[in-house]
Motif scaffolding. Structure first.
Motif, PDB file in Angstrom:
ATOM      1  N   ALA A   1     -62.784  16.619 -16.418  1.00  0.00           N
ATOM      2  CA  ALA A   1     -62.468  15.307 -16.985  1.00  0.00           C
ATOM      3  C   ALA A   1     -62.007  15.452 -18.431  1.00  0.00           C
ATOM      4  CB  ALA A   1     -63.684  14.386 -16.888  1.00  0.00           C
TER       5      ALA A   1
ATOM      6  N   GLU B   1     -64.418   6.002 -14.927  1.00  0.00           N
ATOM      7  CA  GLU B   1     -62.966   5.839 -14.802  1.00  0.00           C
ATOM      8  C   GLU B   1     -62.322   6.911 -13.923  1.00  0.00           C
ATOM      9  OE1 GLU B   1     -61.570   3.140 -15.960  1.00  0.00           O
ATOM     10  OE2 GLU B   1     -63.550   2.578 -16.714  1.00  0.00           O
ATOM     11  N   VAL B   2     -62.994   8.006 -13.732  1.00  0.00           N
ATOM     12  CA  VAL B   2     -62.443   9.108 -12.936  1.00  0.00           C
ATOM     13  C   VAL B   2     -62.607   8.798 -11.453  1.00  0.00           C
ATOM     14  CG1 VAL B   2     -62.738  11.540 -12.318  1.00  0.00           C
ATOM     15  CG2 VAL B   2     -62.835  10.837 -14.714  1.00  0.00           C
TER      16      VAL B   2
ATOM     17  N   ASP C   1     -58.029  13.099 -13.872  1.00  0.00           N
ATOM     18  CA  ASP C   1     -58.676  11.811 -13.595  1.00  0.00           C
ATOM     19  C   ASP C   1     -58.903  11.585 -12.102  1.00  0.00           C
ATOM     20  OD1 ASP C   1     -56.057  11.438 -12.841  1.00  0.00           O
ATOM     21  OD2 ASP C   1     -55.691   9.712 -14.137  1.00  0.00           O
TER      22      ASP C   1
ATOM     23  N   ASP D   1     -54.754  16.077  -8.136  1.00  0.00           N
ATOM     24  CA  ASP D   1     -56.190  16.128  -8.353  1.00  0.00           C
ATOM     25  C   ASP D   1     -56.583  17.563  -8.676  1.00  0.00           C
ATOM     26  OD1 ASP D   1     -56.273  17.630  -6.004  1.00  0.00           O
ATOM     27  OD2 ASP D   1     -57.293  16.120  -4.815  1.00  0.00           O
TER      28      ASP D   1
END
Length: 369
Positions: free
Chosen positions: A152, A184-185, A157, A133
């Motif tokens: 992003a 989507e993240v 993600d 991350d």
């Protein structure tokens, strides 16, 4: 082949952007680098980051612990006697987990260098690429929104949002991150002990009510308040992760006994190195708890060791290995690097590190035969 010398260096490396949490505002990595050398001149590296608000260990205390206790204990011993060397270090002093971690990592690195294999392979794995991350430092709604959009766009993600500075406005911050990053993240929150139990429940429930899709919330309350941590876990649906509440096996057993958290963040500087971290991962796994491996603000040494452990042992969720991403420039020669949202480990012996190149390196002390 015996250990010939233990060198202790103090290293300071600047960040490209301030790293702000509910606990601290940091502009540099400050760490003690331990270099263990065998009689053939081969070196293994480890580090003890200074994080006053988490471990309480300073650069001076780590230097003293290594030079006055661990170095005399190790010089002259067989460099290949890894398990016994690490056991002796672990039991030699009370506390001082970062110093223990530095020596433990250096011993592992040296053992892998001597075998001619990457550290991850010595640990039993083969992967050289590990996803990570990236943290978004605590800040205003606008600054977090800009950072989320940028990260992003760079391919990250999984975003770890630093909250806990103000419970009243934290909801607005998380909402802004979600809007900027898109659906989507994955978003995870780290309050760094910044909320009271009631504040934590109020914030987390509010985010649940609007479907913010938070993956988990890390250390919402003070590290000693395990009862409060359990109360939060009981009153929200979002998984709760323990970080500062768990340094060692005794801490983890207490969290498990009280059912205070669903998962834990294991860090080498808290657990005394790779040896202690492996034990925590295995215990958590046996209890069905979720796991990630994290790092303090560290260099390629500590972060590379953590990534090697993730590559060998695995964690249930994407780990938190972005510490080196914050550095303005490399702190070492060689070592890990980033490729998009992943750590790439070198296909070289040990951690693949051959020296230090940070802005300020001062050799503090050394012990040798």
């Amino acid at each position: 082949m015996t250990i010939a010398a233990v060198h202790v260096h103090r290293l300071v490396a600047p960040l490209h952007t301030p790293f702000v949490t509910a606990l601290a505002h940091l502009t540099h990595v400050s760490t003690v680098v331990v270099e263990i050398v065998d009689r053939d001149g081969r070196s293994g590296f480890g580090e003890a980051p200074e994080v006053w608000t988490v471990t309480g260990s300073s650069l001076a205390s780590s230097e003293a612990c290594v030079s006055e206790v661990f170095a005399p204990l190790l010089v002259g011993r067989d460099a290949d006697d890894l398990v016994e060397n690490c056991r002796r270090v672990s039991g030699a002093v009370v506390g001082n987990e970062p110093a223990k971690a530095a020596v433990d990592i250096a011993l592992h690195d040296l053992a892998a260098v001597r075998l001619g294999v990457p550290l991850v392979r010595m640990l039993g794995g083969s992967r050289l690429v590990v996803p990570t991350d990236v943290s978004l430092a605590a800040g205003t709604v606008d600054s977090l929104s800009r950072a989320a959009k940028s990260r992003a766009a760079e391919g990250f993600d999984v975003l770890k949002v630093k909250v806990g500075t103000d419970a009243v406005t934290d909801i607005d911050r998380v909402t802004a991150v979600r809007q900027a990053a898109g659906p989507e993240v994955r978003i995870r929150l780290d309050a760094n002990q910044g909320w009271t139990p009631r504040e934590a429940v109020r914030v987390i429930r509010s985010l649940e009510d609007v479907g913010m899709g938070v993956e988990f919330v890390e250390q919402p309350v003070a590290y000693r308040d395990v009862e409060g941590l359990a109360w939060v876990s009981d009153h929200v649906e979002t998984p709760i992760m323990a970080d500062e509440s768990v340094f060692d096996v005794r801490d983890l057993v207490e969290v498990i006994r009280r059912r205070a958290a669903d998962m834990i963040n294991v860090k080498l500087a808290k657990s005394g190195g790779l040896s202690g971290a492996r034990t925590l991962l295995e215990l958590a796994r046996a209890q069905g708890m979720g796991t990630i491996l994290g790092s303090m603000l560290e260099t390629e040494i500590g972060t590379g060791a953590a990534a090697s452990l993730v590559a060998a042992y695995g964690t249930t969720m994407v780990s938190d290995l972005d510490a080196v991403w914050w550095l303005r420039r490399p702190a070492v020669v060689g070592g890990m690097r980033y490729q998009g949202a992943a750590v790439v480990l070198p296909d070289a012996p040990g951690l693949g590190i051959s020296g230090l190149v940070a802005a300020e390196v001062r050799e503090a002390t050394e012990a040798r035969t």
